[in-house]
Design a protein around this motif. Sequence first.
Motif, PDB file in Angstrom:
ATOM      1  N   LEU A 125     -47.689   7.063  -4.550  1.00  0.00           N
ATOM      2  CA  LEU A 125     -48.634   5.960  -4.350  1.00  0.00           C
ATOM      3  C   LEU A 125     -49.923   6.231  -5.119  1.00  0.00           C
ATOM      4  CD1 LEU A 125     -48.185   5.596  -0.476  1.00  0.00           C
ATOM      5  CD2 LEU A 125     -47.156   4.181  -2.271  1.00  0.00           C
ATOM      6  N   ASN A 149     -45.935  -6.628   6.531  1.00  0.00           N
ATOM      7  CA  ASN A 149     -46.300  -8.023   6.693  1.00  0.00           C
ATOM      8  C   ASN A 149     -46.146  -8.400   8.166  1.00  0.00           C
ATOM      9  OD1 ASN A 149     -46.482 -10.781   6.753  1.00  0.00           O
ATOM     10  ND2 ASN A 149     -44.888 -11.138   5.213  1.00  0.00           N
ATOM     11  N   GLN A 166     -36.712  -3.175   4.270  1.00  0.00           N
ATOM     12  CA  GLN A 166     -36.988  -1.892   3.619  1.00  0.00           C
ATOM     13  C   GLN A 166     -35.687  -1.291   3.076  1.00  0.00           C
ATOM     14  OE1 GLN A 166     -39.893  -0.586   3.057  1.00  0.00           O
ATOM     15  NE2 GLN A 166     -39.485   1.551   2.562  1.00  0.00           N
TER      16      GLN A 166
HETATM   17  P1  ADP Z   1     -45.675  -7.584   2.058  1.00  0.00           P
HETATM   18  O1  ADP Z   1     -45.521  -8.230   0.718  1.00  0.00           O
HETATM   19  O2  ADP Z   1     -44.439  -7.567   2.873  1.00  0.00           O
HETATM   20  O3  ADP Z   1     -46.889  -8.035   2.809  1.00  0.00           O
HETATM   21  P2  ADP Z   1     -46.469  -5.142   0.651  1.00  0.00           P
HETATM   22  O4  ADP Z   1     -46.583  -5.922  -0.628  1.00  0.00           O
HETATM   23  O5  ADP Z   1     -47.622  -4.385   1.141  1.00  0.00           O
HETATM   24  O6  ADP Z   1     -45.909  -6.044   1.860  1.00  0.00           O
HETATM   25  O7  ADP Z   1     -45.265  -4.115   0.495  1.00  0.00           O
HETATM   26  C1  ADP Z   1     -43.980  -4.545   0.129  1.00  0.00           C
HETATM   27  C2  ADP Z   1     -42.975  -3.731   0.894  1.00  0.00           C
HETATM   28  O8  ADP Z   1     -43.000  -2.389   0.448  1.00  0.00           O
HETATM   29  C3  ADP Z   1     -43.305  -3.743   2.364  1.00  0.00           C
HETATM   30  O9  ADP Z   1     -42.526  -4.696   3.047  1.00  0.00           O
HETATM   31  C4  ADP Z   1     -42.998  -2.371   2.819  1.00  0.00           C
HETATM   32  O10 ADP Z   1     -41.780  -2.343   3.530  1.00  0.00           O
HETATM   33  C5  ADP Z   1     -42.864  -1.550   1.552  1.00  0.00           C
HETATM   34  N1  ADP Z   1     -43.930  -0.532   1.523  1.00  0.00           N
HETATM   35  C6  ADP Z   1     -45.206  -0.696   1.136  1.00  0.00           C
HETATM   36  N2  ADP Z   1     -45.894   0.452   1.267  1.00  0.00           N
HETATM   37  C7  ADP Z   1     -45.014   1.373   1.718  1.00  0.00           C
HETATM   38  C8  ADP Z   1     -45.109   2.734   2.071  1.00  0.00           C
HETATM   39  N3  ADP Z   1     -46.279   3.389   1.968  1.00  0.00           N
HETATM   40  N4  ADP Z   1     -44.022   3.358   2.519  1.00  0.00           N
HETATM   41  C9  ADP Z   1     -42.883   2.727   2.626  1.00  0.00           C
HETATM   42  N5  ADP Z   1     -42.726   1.424   2.310  1.00  0.00           N
HETATM   43  C10 ADP Z   1     -43.769   0.748   1.879  1.00  0.00           C
END
Ligand code: ADP
Length: 226
Positions: free
Chosen positions: A53, A89, A101
């Motif tokens: 990240l 979300n 996921q």
């Molecule tokens: P969304 O578009 O669902 O609001 P994000 O754009 O923040 O969510 O993230 C997209 C997806 O990536 C999320 O649904 C989540 O499952 C996964 N994700 C994001 N950050 C992480 C993380 N730190 N560890 C594991 N999975 C993550």
Amino acid sequence: PKALSLRNVTKVYRNGFEALKGIDLDVEPGDFFALLGPNGAGKSTTIGIVASLINKTGGSVSIFGHDLDREKDAAKACLGLVPQEVNFNGFEPVVEIVVNQAGYYGIPRRQAFERAEHYLRELGLWEKRRDMARTLSGGMKRRLMIARALVHEPRLLILDEPTAGVDIEIRRSMWAFLRRINAEGRTIILTTHYLEEAESLCRNIAIIDQGEIIENTSMKRLLGKL
Ligand code: ADP
Ligand code: ADP
């Protein structure tokens, strides 16, 4: 191979701040490992780098023998991350967050549902599976992120301050769950600024302060010194 290996990992943030000053760390397969340190020590930075990240400035990282620069996908497949901040979300049902996921890892939907059910039951969230995630309490959101992190059955689970802000009863049940999955062979690393948490759960510990590892030993030996 080691579950996790860091060699001379450095991080200089854009503003010039040197958050990691050459971290070396080894975690054995099957270990329950604590990365302990005060706020601002560099725990989240370290974990962010391991989880891809955050880009490191220098050094190398490997997860179960997979170098993060050369075999990123293989390395990531071995890793489940439970971040400190809620990052799902909230307008999706609980079960969907876990099942979706699994999609990122190419897990068939039927199998994803089976695993989601398994972990949501284990974590006491199955009754909430149809609820919007944003309606969960803080402790439930944290447990949902644990279920999400496990759906691809990673060999290494990393949790960033897993029980921060969680009340004592839920904390105990989370600890019991983590002990159980560690006993089943999963390697666990958690960060904490809370020695009792590390003491209660972990076999080995590294202490980080101001971007440097200042101690790396077994929990037993550390407690003997205090
Ligand atoms: P969304 O578009 O669902 O609001 P994000 O754009 O923040 O969510 O993230 C997209 C997806 O990536 C999320 O649904 C989540 O499952 C996964 N994700 C994001 N950050 C992480 C993380 N730190 N560890 C594991 N999975 C993550
Ligand atoms: P911890 O998780 O141990 O509390 P962090 O890894 O979050 O520590 O932070 C380590 C240090 O890096 C802190 O001094 C923090 O203020 C700084 N830091 C974190 N993120 C950034 C950033 N994006 N830019 C500049 N400095 C940062």
